[in-house]
Scaffold this motif. Sequence first.
Motif, PDB file in Angstrom:
ATOM      1  N   HIS A 264      -1.485  17.795  32.108  1.00 18.03           N
ATOM      2  CA  HIS A 264      -1.788  16.635  33.312  1.00 18.03           C
ATOM      3  C   HIS A 264      -1.422  15.262  32.365  1.00 18.03           C
ATOM      4  CE1 HIS A 264      -2.885  14.320  36.488  1.00 18.03           C
ATOM      5  NE2 HIS A 264      -3.928  13.890  35.839  1.00 18.03           N
ATOM      6  N   SER A 265       0.004  14.820  32.312  1.00 17.15           N
ATOM      7  CA  SER A 265       0.271  13.844  31.556  1.00 17.15           C
ATOM      8  C   SER A 265       0.222  12.507  32.287  1.00 17.15           C
ATOM      9  CB  SER A 265       1.591  13.938  30.640  1.00 17.15           C
ATOM     10  OG  SER A 265       1.376  15.049  30.027  1.00 17.15           O
ATOM     11  N   PHE A 266      -0.568  11.211  31.771  1.00 19.86           N
ATOM     12  CA  PHE A 266      -0.455  10.236  32.328  1.00 19.86           C
ATOM     13  C   PHE A 266      -0.667   8.871  31.521  1.00 19.86           C
ATOM     14  CE2 PHE A 266      -4.714  11.971  32.447  1.00 19.86           C
ATOM     15  CZ  PHE A 266      -5.484  10.931  32.001  1.00 19.86           C
ATOM     16  N   VAL A 267      -0.294   7.943  31.986  1.00 14.20           N
ATOM     17  CA  VAL A 267      -0.852   6.511  31.202  1.00 14.20           C
ATOM     18  C   VAL A 267      -1.935   5.735  32.116  1.00 14.20           C
ATOM     19  CG1 VAL A 267       1.434   6.387  29.967  1.00 14.20           C
ATOM     20  CG2 VAL A 267       1.135   5.301  32.140  1.00 14.20           C
ATOM     21  N   VAL A 268      -2.652   5.109  31.410  1.00 13.76           N
ATOM     22  CA  VAL A 268      -3.549   4.098  32.095  1.00 13.76           C
ATOM     23  C   VAL A 268      -3.799   2.801  31.318  1.00 13.76           C
ATOM     24  CG1 VAL A 268      -5.241   5.741  33.020  1.00 13.76           C
ATOM     25  CG2 VAL A 268      -5.681   4.979  30.867  1.00 13.76           C
TER      26      VAL A 268
ATOM     27  N   ASN B 238      -5.109  11.553  23.178  1.00 12.61           N
ATOM     28  CA  ASN B 238      -4.922  10.227  23.375  1.00 12.61           C
ATOM     29  C   ASN B 238      -3.991   9.412  22.458  1.00 12.61           C
ATOM     30  OD1 ASN B 238      -6.857  10.220  25.650  1.00 12.61           O
ATOM     31  ND2 ASN B 238      -8.299  10.305  24.060  1.00 12.61           N
ATOM     32  N   VAL B 239      -3.199   8.667  23.134  1.00 15.08           N
ATOM     33  CA  VAL B 239      -2.220   8.080  22.050  1.00 15.08           C
ATOM     34  C   VAL B 239      -2.367   6.337  22.550  1.00 15.08           C
ATOM     35  CG1 VAL B 239       0.300   7.474  21.506  1.00 15.08           C
ATOM     36  CG2 VAL B 239      -0.505   9.941  21.830  1.00 15.08           C
TER      37      VAL B 239
ATOM     38  N   THR C  18      -4.185  -5.879  19.328  1.00 14.80           N
ATOM     39  CA  THR C  18      -4.577  -5.926  17.965  1.00 14.80           C
ATOM     40  C   THR C  18      -5.881  -4.715  17.706  1.00 14.80           C
ATOM     41  OG1 THR C  18      -6.388  -7.553  18.360  1.00 14.80           O
ATOM     42  CG2 THR C  18      -4.510  -8.439  17.361  1.00 14.80           C
ATOM     43  N   GLY C  19      -5.892  -3.840  18.812  1.00 10.14           N
ATOM     44  CA  GLY C  19      -6.832  -2.786  18.689  1.00 10.14           C
ATOM     45  C   GLY C  19      -7.595  -2.783  19.987  1.00 10.14           C
ATOM     46  N   GLY C  20      -8.452  -1.516  20.001  1.00  7.15           N
ATOM     47  CA  GLY C  20      -9.139  -1.380  21.321  1.00  7.15           C
ATOM     48  C   GLY C  20     -10.646  -1.252  20.837  1.00  7.15           C
ATOM     49  N   GLY C  21     -11.611  -1.119  21.932  1.00  5.28           N
ATOM     50  CA  GLY C  21     -12.840  -0.991  21.618  1.00  5.28           C
ATOM     51  C   GLY C  21     -13.464  -2.387  21.913  1.00  5.28           C
TER      52      GLY C  21
END
Length: 102
Positions: free
Chosen positions: A63-67, A90-91, A99-102
């Motif tokens: 089940h491939s998706f983007v969010v 997760n990619v 500049t990054g997540g979180g």
Amino acid sequence: EVDAYEATPLPRRRPNTMNRGGLIVNEIGLEPLMDLLLRRLIAPLAAHLYSAEPFAASLDHHHSFVVAYRHRGDECGLDMHHDASEATLNVCLGREGFTGGG
């Protein structure tokens, strides 16, 4: 491809109930690519990393998706959850200037 599809009035289903944004990539013509990634990368990696697990040698669907997550507001991340996946990959597809997540 995702941006181009999102810019059209074509119908779309959202990938899950946790995200208002996003797109199931199998439904916009990317299923062959996702099948290839599953066969050549994800399944062998899972078999190597989780060799003692029964599922590891039999990954055969996805089940491939983007969010899209926002820097601010109510969709800036995903809370802890569980689902029925045998494996999850997760990619980060950050854009220029990301500049990054979180």
